[in-house]
Design a protein around this motif. Structure first.
Motif, PDB file in Angstrom:
ATOM      1  N   SER A 281       0.829  -1.201   0.000  1.00  0.00           N
ATOM      2  CA  SER A 281       0.000   0.000   0.000  1.00  0.00           C
ATOM      3  C   SER A 281       0.864   1.253   0.000  1.00  0.00           C
ATOM      4  O   SER A 281       0.589   2.214  -0.728  1.00  0.00           O
ATOM      5  N   LEU A 282       1.940   1.247   0.799  1.00  0.00           N
ATOM      6  CA  LEU A 282       2.852   2.393   0.823  1.00  0.00           C
ATOM      7  C   LEU A 282       3.533   2.582  -0.525  1.00  0.00           C
ATOM      8  O   LEU A 282       3.736   3.703  -0.988  1.00  0.00           O
ATOM      9  N   MET A 283       3.874   1.451  -1.171  1.00  0.00           N
ATOM     10  CA  MET A 283       4.518   1.522  -2.481  1.00  0.00           C
ATOM     11  C   MET A 283       3.573   2.137  -3.508  1.00  0.00           C
ATOM     12  O   MET A 283       3.972   2.969  -4.325  1.00  0.00           O
ATOM     13  N   GLU A 284       2.296   1.734  -3.415  1.00  0.00           N
ATOM     14  CA  GLU A 284       1.310   2.276  -4.354  1.00  0.00           C
ATOM     15  C   GLU A 284       1.102   3.769  -4.111  1.00  0.00           C
ATOM     16  O   GLU A 284       1.004   4.557  -5.048  1.00  0.00           O
ATOM     17  N   ASP A 285       1.077   4.167  -2.831  1.00  0.00           N
ATOM     18  CA  ASP A 285       0.866   5.575  -2.498  1.00  0.00           C
ATOM     19  C   ASP A 285       2.016   6.454  -2.968  1.00  0.00           C
ATOM     20  O   ASP A 285       1.825   7.643  -3.227  1.00  0.00           O
ATOM     21  N   SER A 286       3.237   5.893  -3.056  1.00  0.00           N
ATOM     22  CA  SER A 286       4.403   6.694  -3.425  1.00  0.00           C
ATOM     23  C   SER A 286       4.785   6.540  -4.895  1.00  0.00           C
ATOM     24  O   SER A 286       5.728   7.167  -5.365  1.00  0.00           O
ATOM     25  N   GLU A 287       4.039   5.724  -5.629  1.00  0.00           N
ATOM     26  CA  GLU A 287       4.360   5.474  -7.041  1.00  0.00           C
ATOM     27  C   GLU A 287       3.936   6.654  -7.918  1.00  0.00           C
ATOM     28  O   GLU A 287       2.927   7.312  -7.654  1.00  0.00           O
ATOM     29  N   VAL A 288       4.719   6.920  -8.944  1.00  0.00           N
ATOM     30  CA  VAL A 288       4.369   7.957  -9.916  1.00  0.00           C
ATOM     31  C   VAL A 288       3.618   7.309 -11.077  1.00  0.00           C
ATOM     32  O   VAL A 288       4.154   6.442 -11.758  1.00  0.00           O
ATOM     33  N   LYS A 289       2.377   7.712 -11.283  1.00  0.00           N
ATOM     34  CA  LYS A 289       1.576   7.205 -12.399  1.00  0.00           C
ATOM     35  C   LYS A 289       1.742   8.156 -13.586  1.00  0.00           C
ATOM     36  O   LYS A 289       1.349   9.324 -13.499  1.00  0.00           O
ATOM     37  N   THR A 290       2.323   7.685 -14.676  1.00  0.00           N
ATOM     38  CA  THR A 290       2.512   8.503 -15.872  1.00  0.00           C
ATOM     39  C   THR A 290       1.415   8.177 -16.878  1.00  0.00           C
ATOM     40  O   THR A 290       1.260   7.023 -17.284  1.00  0.00           O
ATOM     41  N   ILE A 291       0.646   9.185 -17.248  1.00  0.00           N
ATOM     42  CA  ILE A 291      -0.489   8.988 -18.149  1.00  0.00           C
ATOM     43  C   ILE A 291      -0.409  10.010 -19.280  1.00  0.00           C
ATOM     44  O   ILE A 291      -0.204  11.204 -19.043  1.00  0.00           O
ATOM     45  N   ASN A 292      -0.570   9.518 -20.499  1.00  0.00           N
ATOM     46  CA  ASN A 292      -0.505  10.379 -21.689  1.00  0.00           C
ATOM     47  C   ASN A 292      -1.901  10.476 -22.290  1.00  0.00           C
ATOM     48  O   ASN A 292      -2.359   9.555 -22.967  1.00  0.00           O
ATOM     49  N   ARG A 293      -2.593  11.572 -22.016  1.00  0.00           N
ATOM     50  CA  ARG A 293      -3.943  11.752 -22.543  1.00  0.00           C
ATOM     51  C   ARG A 293      -4.411  13.178 -22.300  1.00  0.00           C
ATOM     52  O   ARG A 293      -3.758  13.953 -21.597  1.00  0.00           O
ATOM     53  N   ILE A 294      -5.549  13.512 -22.884  1.00  0.00           N
ATOM     54  CA  ILE A 294      -6.224  14.789 -22.618  1.00  0.00           C
ATOM     55  C   ILE A 294      -7.445  14.495 -21.758  1.00  0.00           C
ATOM     56  O   ILE A 294      -8.237  13.599 -22.075  1.00  0.00           O
ATOM     57  N   VAL A 295      -7.573  15.207 -20.663  1.00  0.00           N
ATOM     58  CA  VAL A 295      -8.748  15.051 -19.797  1.00  0.00           C
ATOM     59  C   VAL A 295      -9.769  16.084 -20.243  1.00  0.00           C
ATOM     60  O   VAL A 295      -9.600  17.292 -20.029  1.00  0.00           O
ATOM     61  N   ARG A 296     -10.822  15.618 -20.865  1.00  0.00           N
ATOM     62  CA  ARG A 296     -11.811  16.506 -21.476  1.00  0.00           C
ATOM     63  C   ARG A 296     -12.926  16.857 -20.488  1.00  0.00           C
ATOM     64  O   ARG A 296     -13.018  16.289 -19.399  1.00  0.00           O
TER      65      ARG A 296
END
Length: 228
Positions: free
Chosen positions: A96-111
């Motif tokens: 859970s701590l690993m997930e909380d500190s992970e960087v999620k990289t997402i390539n998209r436009i939030v419309r």
């Protein structure tokens, strides 16, 4: 005659007592010695309860073992538990701590009407259009234009920040703090970040350069990006 190894060490501090429990013996052995020492060090009934900090070292306690310790300290003696500290954690907690500190990289436009929500830090390569929202438990970094809503530290992390290549949001939120259009330039700003200023008790917009001085934890993000 050999000296018996001491399993429990008790040290008095200004804040109460600290109990150091040997992490190489069995829990039952440590529990037995702890009971004997607590009874020997029991305060007089007229004295207030003494706070106790328990340091376990490299020992992990199951919930039933924690309950046993709590009952021993709180019910049989005039002590109260301040904290139980261990150098090890459960696998589920570590994940859970690993997930909380992970960087999620997402390539998209939030419309408009879309909501992008992640656990950990968010690195969005794209824009957040008016009416769109991005939400993260950690920091939010937008390599693009922020015109919609951004909410960082959604679980209460006041040290979280929001950074964007072009900052012109309809709303910024960090933890429980909310900042709307009157709080920053209506025409937008380039390469800026939003963060909580504790002295002003509100979200402010500042240059990205201030993060190196005001948010030391940002260095972990740089290390993750460099290490892939």
């Amino acid at each position: 005659m050999h000296d018996t190894k001491q399993l429990i060490t008790i040290k008095g501090t200004r804040d109460g007592l600290t109990l150091f429990i040997d992490d190489t013996c069995s829990f039952d052995e440590a529990f037995k010695e702890l009971r004997e020492k607590l009874l020997a060090n029991q305060p007089q009934k007229k004295e207030p309860c003494v706070p106790v900090t328990i340091k376990l070292g490299n020992r992990f306690l199951r919930e039933e073992e924690k309950d046993s310790l709590s009952n021993l300290i709180k019910e049989e003696n005039r002590f109260t538990i301040q904290s139980i500290e261990s150098e090890v954690i459960a696998k589920s907690e570590a994940l859970s701590l690993m997930e909380d500190s992970e960087v999620k990289t997402i390539n998209r436009i939030v419309r408009s009407g879309q909501v992008l929500e992640v656990t950990g830090d968010l690195l969005l390569i794209g824009d957040v259009n008016p009416g769109g929202s991005v939400i993260s438990t950690g920091n939010i970094y937008i390599m693009g234009s922020l015109h919609g809503v951004a909410h960082a530290g959604v679980k209460g992390d006041r040290s979280a920040i929001i950074a964007a290549s072009y900052m012109n949001p309809s709303q910024l939120r960090i933890a429980e703090y909310i900042s709307r259009a009157p709080d920053y330039e209506s025409d937008g700003v380039y390469m800026e970040c939003g963060l909580i200023d504790e002295e002003q008790d509100k979200i402010i917009i500042d240059r990205l350069q201030v993060l190196a001085h005001r948010r030391k934890s940002i260095n972990r993000f740089e290390r993750r990006i460099n290490n892939g």
